[in-house]
Design a protein around this motif. Sequence first.
Motif, short mmCIF file in Angstrom:
data_model
loop_
_atom_site.label_atom_id
_atom_site.label_comp_id
_atom_site.label_asym_id
_atom_site.label_seq_id
_atom_site.Cartn_x
_atom_site.Cartn_y
_atom_site.Cartn_z
N TRP A 59 0.84 -1.20 0.00
CA TRP A 59 0.00 0.00 0.00
C TRP A 59 0.87 1.24 0.00
O TRP A 59 1.84 1.33 0.74
N ASP B 135 -3.63 -17.88 -2.97
CA ASP B 135 -3.99 -16.58 -2.42
C ASP B 135 -4.83 -15.73 -3.38
O ASP B 135 -5.23 -14.62 -3.04
N LEU C 59 -7.89 -13.81 -2.39
CA LEU C 59 -7.72 -12.65 -1.52
C LEU C 59 -7.56 -11.35 -2.31
O LEU C 59 -7.65 -10.26 -1.75
N GLY D 238 -3.62 -6.80 0.23
CA GLY D 238 -2.33 -6.71 0.92
C GLY D 238 -1.85 -8.05 1.44
O GLY D 238 -0.66 -8.22 1.74
N LYS D 239 -2.76 -9.02 1.57
CA LYS D 239 -2.41 -10.34 2.11
C LYS D 239 -1.97 -11.33 1.03
O LYS D 239 -1.50 -12.42 1.34
N THR E 123 -10.61 -9.41 -1.81
CA THR E 123 -11.05 -9.14 -0.45
C THR E 123 -9.98 -8.48 0.42
O THR E 123 -10.27 -7.59 1.21
N ASP E 124 -8.72 -8.92 0.25
CA ASP E 124 -7.66 -8.40 1.13
C ASP E 124 -6.34 -8.38 0.36
O ASP E 124 -5.42 -9.16 0.65
N TYR F 267 -2.49 0.50 -4.19
CA TYR F 267 -1.50 -0.56 -4.10
C TYR F 267 -0.47 -0.45 -5.23
O TYR F 267 -0.81 -0.10 -6.35
#
Lengths: 585, 585
Positions: free
Chosen positions: A434, A455, A458, A464-465, A461-462, A441
Amino acid sequence: MLRTHTCGELRLADVGKKVTLTGWVQRVRNKGGLIWVDLRDRYGVTQLIFEEGSTSDTLLEEAASLGREYVVQAEGDVIERASKNDKIPTGAIEIKTSSLRILNAAKVPPFIIEDETDGGEDLRMKYRYLDLRRNVVREKLLLRHKMMQETRKYMDSVGFMEVETPVLIKSTPEGARDFVVPSRIHPGEFYALPQSPQTFKQLLMVSGFDRYFQIVKCFRDEDLRADRQPEFTQIDCEMSFVEQEDILQTFEGMIKHLFSTVKGIELERIARMSYADAMKYYGNDKPDIRFDMRFTELNELAQNRGFNVFDSAELVVGICAKGAGEYTRKQLDELTNWLKRPQIGAKGLVYVKCNTDGTFKSSVDKFYSQQDLGAWAEKMGAQTGDLLLVLSGEASTVRKQLSELRLKMGEDLNLRDKSVYKPLWILDFPLLEWDEETQRYHAMHHPFTSPKKEDMELLDTDPGKVRANAYDLVINGVEIGGGSIRIHDKNTQKLMFSRLGFSEEEAQKQFGFLMEAFEYGAPPHGGIAFGFDRLCAIFGGSDSIRDFIAFPKNNAGKDVMIDSPSSISDEQLKELSIGLINKNR
Amino acid sequence: MLRTHTCGELRLADVGKKVTLTGWVQRVRNKGGLIWVDLRDRYGVTQLIFEEGSTSDTLLEEAASLGREYVVQAEGDVIERASKNDKIPTGAIEIKTSSLRILNAAKVPPFIIEDETDGGEDLRMKYRYLDLRRNVVREKLLLRHKMMQETRKYMDSVGFMEVETPVLIKSTPEGARDFVVPSRIHPGEFYALPQSPQTFKQLLMVSGFDRYFQIVKCFRDEDLRADRQPEFTQIDCEMSFVEQEDILQTFEGMIKHLFSTVKGIELERIARMSYADAMKYYGNDKPDIRFDMRFTELNELAQNRGFNVFDSAELVVGICAKGAGEYTRKQLDELTNWLKRPQIGAKGLVYVKCNTDGTFKSSVDKFYSQQDLGAWAEKMGAQTGDLLLVLSGEASTVRKQLSELRLKMGEDLNLRDKSVYKPLWILDFPLLEWDEETQRYHAMHHPFTSPKKEDMELLDTDPGKVRANAYDLVINGVEIGGGSIRIHDKNTQKLMFSRLGFSEEEAQKQFGFLMEAFEYGAPPHGGIAFGFDRLCAIFGGSDSIRDFIAFPKNNAGKDVMIDSPSSISDEQLKELSIGLINKNR
């Protein structure tokens, strides 16, 4: 050749030979009727001797008149030295000189051309060609030469093809700033110099080249910091039909080959660590693992005991400095001040000395009982005589600070031996990071890095993960190389560009050719690039890359020897269809 | 690895092995219940077989659905082929495929990816990554890879140090046009890309590096002709304490090593010829000596016989084309027309056929008796059945024309066999050449070339006659390399700059650092540079360098694949303190 031998090769076995040597006058010692001249070339130093009686007066005078750095040709007989010098390979002999020819005189050099010089950085850069005469500098470049040859030998031996990619390419706004080159034939248009051959090496994989490498110059127009160069050299590599493990093994092989052939060091298997562990245990994605001193998180043991600084912190974390329990108050104050400098920015330092009598002495005795401190010590694996150093604050900030402290303690306790090499693979990097400034991002490596399949979900949804199939090679706390398994299908690549905030048009304009190439049968592929200047510096046991570059630029991006950059003629500007603006800003 | 073997390595001895291959679909042959797929990678082609009955229907369907250039992974057993193909190394086996995975689909390529393609030049350049998939193209780049490795192996073995010289240097008006790079940090100032590392390699000699080499990209912003590239690669070399003979022998060694290791050809000693002889006997400073056909000057025999064309000519000169006495009138007319084209510009052609009956038939029978023509034939070493071709006019012009004609005759008579290699050193080049346009002397090689000592006095009286310590290596009529013994003292260098029309200030501004370096002990030195792209083309038996460059630019200096050069953003321009002018000229 103007010589029969170099100044580095004559030995006792050569006594009796008539030889001709050429080189630079390193030193003249004149004891009246006896003159010694040290003659130097790239290969060594040989002593010339001129003796009254056996040498003509003219020759004696000539020898006496030689100045430092004169270039001469000397003819004579190899004789055994009366008093031998066992510090140099030619120390058993000298040349009884019968004739001498000055090939070129020399002004007195602006600094002393010896291993220890009196020349400052600026002077040595202006007269870089003289600085390069010093053995210590030339040896660094000889090391670089060897590294290049051995790198290519290894890469060739495992089937990699050396391919030269173009230097005049196309500017892309992604990443660092490009250097650009105005086109004269196409007015208003520009080439750019490559920051890396990334897209070209991927295209070579689409071409079926299977294994590519190149030792190649790259360019970045960045604001220069110490030890950054606008042009730098990479070992650039790419392989097809591979998974991450294949790349790790292939380049572990390369690193081992280099250590073995260049340094005579046989490395063990290279250790591996996840990015998450590196951050958790070292506060750093390039940990120096020559020494342990891992982070221990102390939130559970240290919070809710009434010490507000810790209670309000997101993270309380410490290191155990083995054997540093004897640090004085003064030393601890210095450490605290060092941490409080703006470069580090810590608010303070909590210490706990593990006394030899089993008691603890800390800077927070008011808040913590001996039992409390004992629990810390136990969790941190401390023994009597050790020193615990604890920081607290916002997690990512405090990790950075503790990482700096750890490295400093490693330095202070002599745990960072330059002759010890501990390479380390860092794996499972995040795909994205970020950026507060642009509120979006960015690709942590670059937009061609593939996310880990498991992954992928993700990503919505997320983001950064999401972890990437990306890896770095770190040696002794220095990032030496990095790479990834690439995206090889158009749809994933499009998705990635959109997640990175590219409009479809931008993506098409800049990387359309790559996405189109992916439609014509792109194989799964991945690669890695090594910072060659830094790799040489590490091998040379140096922190600075500059001495491993023959003609480096200074911190302002200038070559002060040739005075570049410099102005060009109005005629040149006109031909290029450009004009200068804000010239006097 | 996604494969256990490459598509080039399985043999009869591997029958029975379970293998996994990856590659591109070259061809699918579907005979109903029997499908063969040719799977291709960099290493070769292996045949996959799918048979009704022993293969599941799904798998059969999958195989049948494969398109050209699909990327697949296939697993199966190595079996012996019923009908073997002895044209490919894997022709004795095939893979009885048990599973198939499409790694990436492919659109139909815009041209056929085979040795013989239907793609035109423009299309192949736009999709260069597909063109590079063709074996014939990839093999050229593999040859280049080998040439690079062997060049470095040889240079390393004879003590040369590979040193990278900078790419961001300083613009100098001498010679061809520089590409320049605006500096952002120093507004109004520019770097330039090197046309060669000339001054840097000379400085490395001043540094005592003794022997330097580099395979290095160089840049010239010239108006492009066919087969010129704005960026090109040189093998760049320099040595200290040498005379011309040392350089010739060292690099004769390099060329022999390359021919031996890359082509399996053991060369004889490389022939040598003076520039004067090359011009006199071949009209050309890069003669193709695969065939003889030397010039014979005929002024004495052909003038003052009443043929005005010859009488008024400065030079009457001819060649003898062995065995071409049967050329028809039509062929001779074609030759004449070919010579009269503006590219050659001859006024006409005189021929003499040496008939088998001992008589002569010429186009100037009116002016010359049989005896006259017999004397020509004798001087030219002609025999019956030969054809004499004679031109006349201003000496330097007619030599150029006859040189072209000689090469054409060599071509027509099949005397220029691409598998025969005849390298040649050309020596004793003139130091200066007169430039009509600027009405002054220019350096024929460059201003750092040393004049021959014995010619120094001519520098004031007859500058055009001064010979240089300069040499070229020519192979089969192509200039492959050139170099010289350099000036190494400041006074001679100053003198040279002044003779070349530099003012003292200009010389100081552009090359002051080099002249200053010469004052600190510069050794005698010299060097050479080889055009690596062209050397590869010669080794590959090709006239064009373009296919030996992975990503070449077209004749307009454009990379049409990535669309470069192209416009950059206003923001970038502003950062660089430059603006566009005459954008729409």
